[in-house]
Scaffold this active site. Sequence first.
Site, short mmCIF file in Angstrom:
data_model
loop_
_atom_site.label_atom_id
_atom_site.label_comp_id
_atom_site.label_asym_id
_atom_site.label_seq_id
_atom_site.Cartn_x
_atom_site.Cartn_y
_atom_site.Cartn_z
N TRP A 1 -5.11 12.34 5.88
CA TRP A 1 -4.81 12.94 4.56
C TRP A 1 -3.47 12.43 4.01
O TRP A 1 -2.59 13.21 3.66
CB TRP A 1 -4.80 14.47 4.65
CG TRP A 1 -6.11 15.12 4.98
CD1 TRP A 1 -7.16 14.59 5.68
CD2 TRP A 1 -6.50 16.45 4.64
NE1 TRP A 1 -8.16 15.51 5.78
CE2 TRP A 1 -7.79 16.66 5.16
CE3 TRP A 1 -5.88 17.50 3.96
CZ2 TRP A 1 -8.49 17.87 5.01
CZ3 TRP A 1 -6.57 18.70 3.81
CH2 TRP A 1 -7.85 18.88 4.33
N ASP B 1 -3.96 -13.28 3.56
CA ASP B 1 -5.27 -12.64 3.43
C ASP B 1 -5.83 -12.45 4.84
O ASP B 1 -6.22 -13.40 5.50
CB ASP B 1 -6.20 -13.53 2.57
CG ASP B 1 -7.58 -12.92 2.46
OD1 ASP B 1 -7.82 -11.82 3.03
OD2 ASP B 1 -8.45 -13.55 1.80
N TYR C 1 -16.58 3.96 7.08
CA TYR C 1 -15.13 3.78 7.19
C TYR C 1 -14.64 4.15 8.59
O TYR C 1 -13.94 3.36 9.25
CB TYR C 1 -14.43 4.63 6.12
CG TYR C 1 -12.93 4.75 6.30
CD1 TYR C 1 -12.07 3.69 6.01
CD2 TYR C 1 -12.35 5.95 6.76
CE1 TYR C 1 -10.70 3.81 6.18
CE2 TYR C 1 -10.98 6.07 6.92
CZ TYR C 1 -10.16 5.01 6.63
OH TYR C 1 -8.80 5.14 6.80
N GLY D 1 0.82 -1.21 0.00
CA GLY D 1 0.00 0.00 0.00
C GLY D 1 0.85 1.25 0.00
O GLY D 1 2.09 1.21 0.01
#
Length: 290
Positions: free
Chosen positions: A151, A36, A126, A10
Site C-alpha cells: 500500500w 531498459d 502481478y 518511480g
Amino acid sequence: MKVLVLGATGMLGSDLVAVLRNSGHEVTGFSSRDLDLTNHKAIRDCAALTRKKNDWVVNCAAFTAVDRAEQEPELPWDLNVEAVLNLTEKLQNGPRLLHISTDFVFDGTKGSPYVEDDEVNPLGVYGQTKLVGERYVEAMLDDGVIFRTSWLYGPNGKSFPRTMIEAYDAGKQLRVVADQTGCPTYTLELAMAIEQALAMNIGTGIYHAVGSTAMTWHGFAEQVLSTWRDETVKLEAISTAEYPTPAVRPPYSVLSTAKLSQAGISPWRTTQECLTDFCNRLRKIKSPGN
Ligand SMILES: NC(=O)c1ccc[n+]([C@@H]2O[C@H](COP(=O)([O-])OP(=O)(O)OC[C@H]3O[C@@H](n4cnc5c(N)ncnc54)[C@H](OP(=O)(O)O)[C@@H]3O)[C@@H](O)[C@H]2O)c1
C-alpha cells in the site's frame, strides 16, 4: 557507499534517491531511459552493475499496474520476472542487490500478520510475477535482500491517497472498500529503512517493510482526507463485492515487521505523522509558488 537505484523516477525510487543523497551516499538513479531492464543485452553491457562501480543496487523498477497485469500479463512478466532474472545473472559477483517485492504474494486468508516464511499464494498475475522475481533473487544470489512492502504512497506518483484527495476536491461522492485490510506505507519512511539496511549491510533474505498501522482502505481514506482538509471527513463504506476490479486483492495482507526490527531497523513514524508530511509535500507540488 556507492548505490545504483533502478526505477529512480518511480514513487519509491525518487524518494530513495533523495534519502540516500541526503545521507551522504554517492547515488546513481536510472529510469527506463538510462537502462531498459527488459533489454537483456543492455543489462549485460551495463558497467554500473559491476562491483567496481557500486556497492549496492536497489531495484525499485517494476510493472505495478495490478489490474492491467490481468489483461496484458506479458508486461509484468517482462519486467517483474525476465528482467529480474537477467539482473541477478549480471549481479553474480557484483554489487549486492536489494529488491522490492509486495504483500500481493499472499492470498490474505491468514487472519493475522504474515511473517516472512508464511506460505505464499498470489491471487493474480502481478503477485505471481513478483513472487517468481523473488525466487530468482533467492536462487541466483548468495547475498540478495528482498523487502516486501504494501500500500505504498508518496507525492511523486499515482497513489491511493492522491486519488482520494483529487476526487474529493473535485466534489465526487466517495464510496470506499471497508473489507480489505493492509498497512499503508509512506515511501519516505520505506526509503529511510532501505538506507539503514544498506548502511548496516543487512543479512541476506526476505524482510517485511511496511507502515506501522493496519487499517482498511475506508479507514485510510478518511484519515487521508481529514489530514488534507484539517477537519473530520466521513465517507461511505462499501464491500469488495460492490467495487469489482479485474485483479482480486488479498482481503487481509498485514505484514509483521518483527524481523526487520530485530535486524536493528528503527521503528516507523505513525500513519498520522506520515500523512501530515505527505500532505505538506503534495501541497507544494500542486501549488509550487506557496
Ligand atoms: N505501489 C504500491 O502500492 C506497491 C505496493 C507493494 C509493493 N510495491 C513494489 O514497490 C516497488 C516500487 O513501486 P512504485 O509504486 O514506486 O513503482 P512506480 O512508481 O510504478 O515506478 C516504476 C519504476 O519502474 C521503472 N521502469 C518501468 N519500466 C522499466 C523498464 N523497462 N526498465 C527500467 N525501468 C523501468 C519506471 O521508470 P520510467 O519512469 O522510466 O518508466 C519507474 O521508475 C515495486 O517493486 C513494486 O512492485 C509497490
